[in-house]
Enzyme design. Sequence first.
Site, PDB file in Angstrom:
ATOM      1  N   HIS B 118       0.869  -1.175   0.000  1.00  0.00           N
ATOM      2  CA  HIS B 118       0.000   0.000   0.000  1.00  0.00           C
ATOM      3  C   HIS B 118       0.912   1.233   0.000  1.00  0.00           C
ATOM      4  O   HIS B 118       2.023   1.187   0.519  1.00  0.00           O
ATOM      5  CB  HIS B 118      -0.837  -0.055   1.285  1.00  0.00           C
ATOM      6  CG  HIS B 118      -1.900   0.980   1.406  1.00  0.00           C
ATOM      7  ND1 HIS B 118      -1.629   2.279   1.735  1.00  0.00           N
ATOM      8  CD2 HIS B 118      -3.243   0.902   1.260  1.00  0.00           C
ATOM      9  CE1 HIS B 118      -2.768   2.961   1.784  1.00  0.00           C
ATOM     10  NE2 HIS B 118      -3.763   2.149   1.503  1.00  0.00           N
ATOM     11  N   ASP B 206       3.538  -3.937   8.108  1.00  0.00           N
ATOM     12  CA  ASP B 206       2.265  -3.231   7.941  1.00  0.00           C
ATOM     13  C   ASP B 206       1.166  -4.277   8.138  1.00  0.00           C
ATOM     14  O   ASP B 206       0.961  -5.144   7.289  1.00  0.00           O
ATOM     15  CB  ASP B 206       2.212  -2.618   6.534  1.00  0.00           C
ATOM     16  CG  ASP B 206       0.826  -2.079   6.179  1.00  0.00           C
ATOM     17  OD1 ASP B 206      -0.094  -2.177   7.008  1.00  0.00           O
ATOM     18  OD2 ASP B 206       0.679  -1.573   5.051  1.00  0.00           O
ATOM     19  N   GLN B 209      -4.257  -4.744   7.253  1.00  0.00           N
ATOM     20  CA  GLN B 209      -5.313  -5.627   6.773  1.00  0.00           C
ATOM     21  C   GLN B 209      -5.439  -6.910   7.601  1.00  0.00           C
ATOM     22  O   GLN B 209      -6.341  -7.707   7.377  1.00  0.00           O
ATOM     23  CB  GLN B 209      -5.100  -5.976   5.290  1.00  0.00           C
ATOM     24  CG  GLN B 209      -5.237  -4.792   4.344  1.00  0.00           C
ATOM     25  CD  GLN B 209      -6.670  -4.271   4.235  1.00  0.00           C
ATOM     26  OE1 GLN B 209      -7.633  -4.971   4.542  1.00  0.00           O
ATOM     27  NE2 GLN B 209      -6.809  -3.026   3.814  1.00  0.00           N
ATOM     28  N   LYS B 232      -9.907  -0.282  10.944  1.00  0.00           N
ATOM     29  CA  LYS B 232     -10.059  -1.492  10.139  1.00  0.00           C
ATOM     30  C   LYS B 232     -10.316  -2.703  11.047  1.00  0.00           C
ATOM     31  O   LYS B 232     -10.404  -3.830  10.575  1.00  0.00           O
ATOM     32  CB  LYS B 232      -8.826  -1.716   9.269  1.00  0.00           C
ATOM     33  CG  LYS B 232      -8.696  -0.696   8.122  1.00  0.00           C
ATOM     34  CD  LYS B 232      -7.694  -1.180   7.103  1.00  0.00           C
ATOM     35  CE  LYS B 232      -7.070  -0.154   6.198  1.00  0.00           C
ATOM     36  NZ  LYS B 232      -7.866   0.844   5.571  1.00  0.00           N
ATOM     37  N   CYS B 374      -4.760   2.312  -3.556  1.00  0.00           N
ATOM     38  CA  CYS B 374      -3.501   2.877  -3.030  1.00  0.00           C
ATOM     39  C   CYS B 374      -2.329   1.926  -3.255  1.00  0.00           C
ATOM     40  O   CYS B 374      -1.438   1.828  -2.415  1.00  0.00           O
ATOM     41  CB  CYS B 374      -3.603   3.224  -1.548  1.00  0.00           C
ATOM     42  SG  CYS B 374      -4.898   4.390  -1.186  1.00  0.00           S
TER      43      CYS B 374
END
Lengths: 120, 425
Positions: B118, B206, B209, B232, B374
């Site tokens: 991303h 990261d 998600q 999220k 993104c």
Amino acid sequence: MSSLYQAIILDHYRNPRHHGTLARHTHAANAHNPTCGDRLEMQLLIKDGIIEDVMFSGSGCAISQASASLLTEFLIGKNPEEARRIGKDDLLALLGVDLSPNRLKCALLSLETFTKALKS
Amino acid sequence: MLNTHTIKHHFPLFDRHPSLVYLDAGATCPKPQEVIAAEREYEEAFSTNVGRGLYPLAEATTERFEAVRSQVARFIGAESEREIIFTSGTTASLNLAAALLAPTLRSGDHIITTELEHHSNSLPWIELARHSSKGELAHTKNIPLRLIPFTEEGSIDTDQLIALIDSKTRIVALSALSNVFGTRNPITDIIKRIRNRNPETIVIVDAAQMAGHFPIDVAQWDADLVAFSGHKMYGPTGVGILFGKQALLETLRPTTFGGGMVVDACAEPTEYKESPFCFEAGTPNISGVIGLGAAITFLEHIGFETIRTHEKNLLTMTLTRLRENFGDQIHILGTDDIEKRGGLISFTLDHIHPHDLAQILGEHDISIRAGEHCAALLHRKLGLSATARVSFGIYNTEEDVEKLISGIKNARTLFDTKTPLHSSI
């Protein structure tokens, strides 16, 4: 909710008018909308102060391609000075819909390509 | 088994929009009542600042705020709450990580990230490399950035990554779960292999998600820094986490200065608080943090096993139904191996642009995402300008999937030149 995909847009998307390239042109340009990946190329044949013919090609969403098709119909027979004045509202009137800011960019790509071609 | 019909009533968004089919959890999740109530409770009953006040209300707020820090630490398997930095979201966390690490870079070092990231996990590193090559960082010059490709199934090409690790690899930044492919990267294995090549390399994950869908276990991963967002994982927007191993955080200097992070502002040099407090200048998003605490409680109450079983059912069903109905006209990104997938699917469909598809579905109250998500580099590599993405949450039902499928069928009919046109739809 009224649909964006009115018959006129779908018709022009499915059966684009003046789609392809001209055997001979006086002006040409291409433009690209990086957020959607829409691409347009437009060729103009201007003779004796009249837009005699226009062809476009490209790929992208229905709004971008249909608005290019509608614009070519509008442009043929106009003089370039008169055609240059076509704005956002005229284009929306051709499309027959209101567009959200995001989708407006798709529609305006055809105008951008035309304006660039005039300057070429 | 998750009772999705009961669950749905925890989300006021679905009371307000009863026919909404929300398939964009990958962008943000609707918030459960419990989270909204916790934020509201803070605003109504505790609206005071943290860390400073000496009166009972402010002390109570500080206590509640710090309790969430401990809760987050337990939730992700951190050793201590001192390893938890509150930020405004994953993007802020990753930018903070880049800013904190910038002064530690030395000439000859390099940074590695991947082509599936991303933008929030590629641009901070691209900028860090760019600035360093212009000599704008005091201690460094010319820090190259190396980009690792992805495999056909949409995971990081681990062998290529490992082959690039050497004694000068300072930073590796990678995502745990691709927001486009939906593929989970084998983070534990990747980090172990990185450590074998260079134990000094700092690994940043990261986990945006992953949060809310899978347990995050920083201890098992052995990651140095981990970033994720509250919104999220059913929490509020504007709050996120940067986890950092305590031993690492203690070596880093703050990059943002102001109230709440200083011990002695008159000393020379200025004496700052210990981590994580020195990295949290200014008043934080207190209601957001309180809401995040409620989101964690909500998630733990349901349990990740239940969540995963539910998402796997929806994934299996959606993949099957998409292939049944659209055959070779549909192009699904990533792997068909459900075990390697998180709860999202990206695809393209012949003869219909993803933006048109999303717009038409939107007109029928079905919310999906269309675009580059993104991740411009990933799309460019695939030669695609956009994809459509469906992403699941615990409130989604099999009925939602059926509505999606019939919505896509409708859109296809509309765009099929063989069907006659009506005056309007």
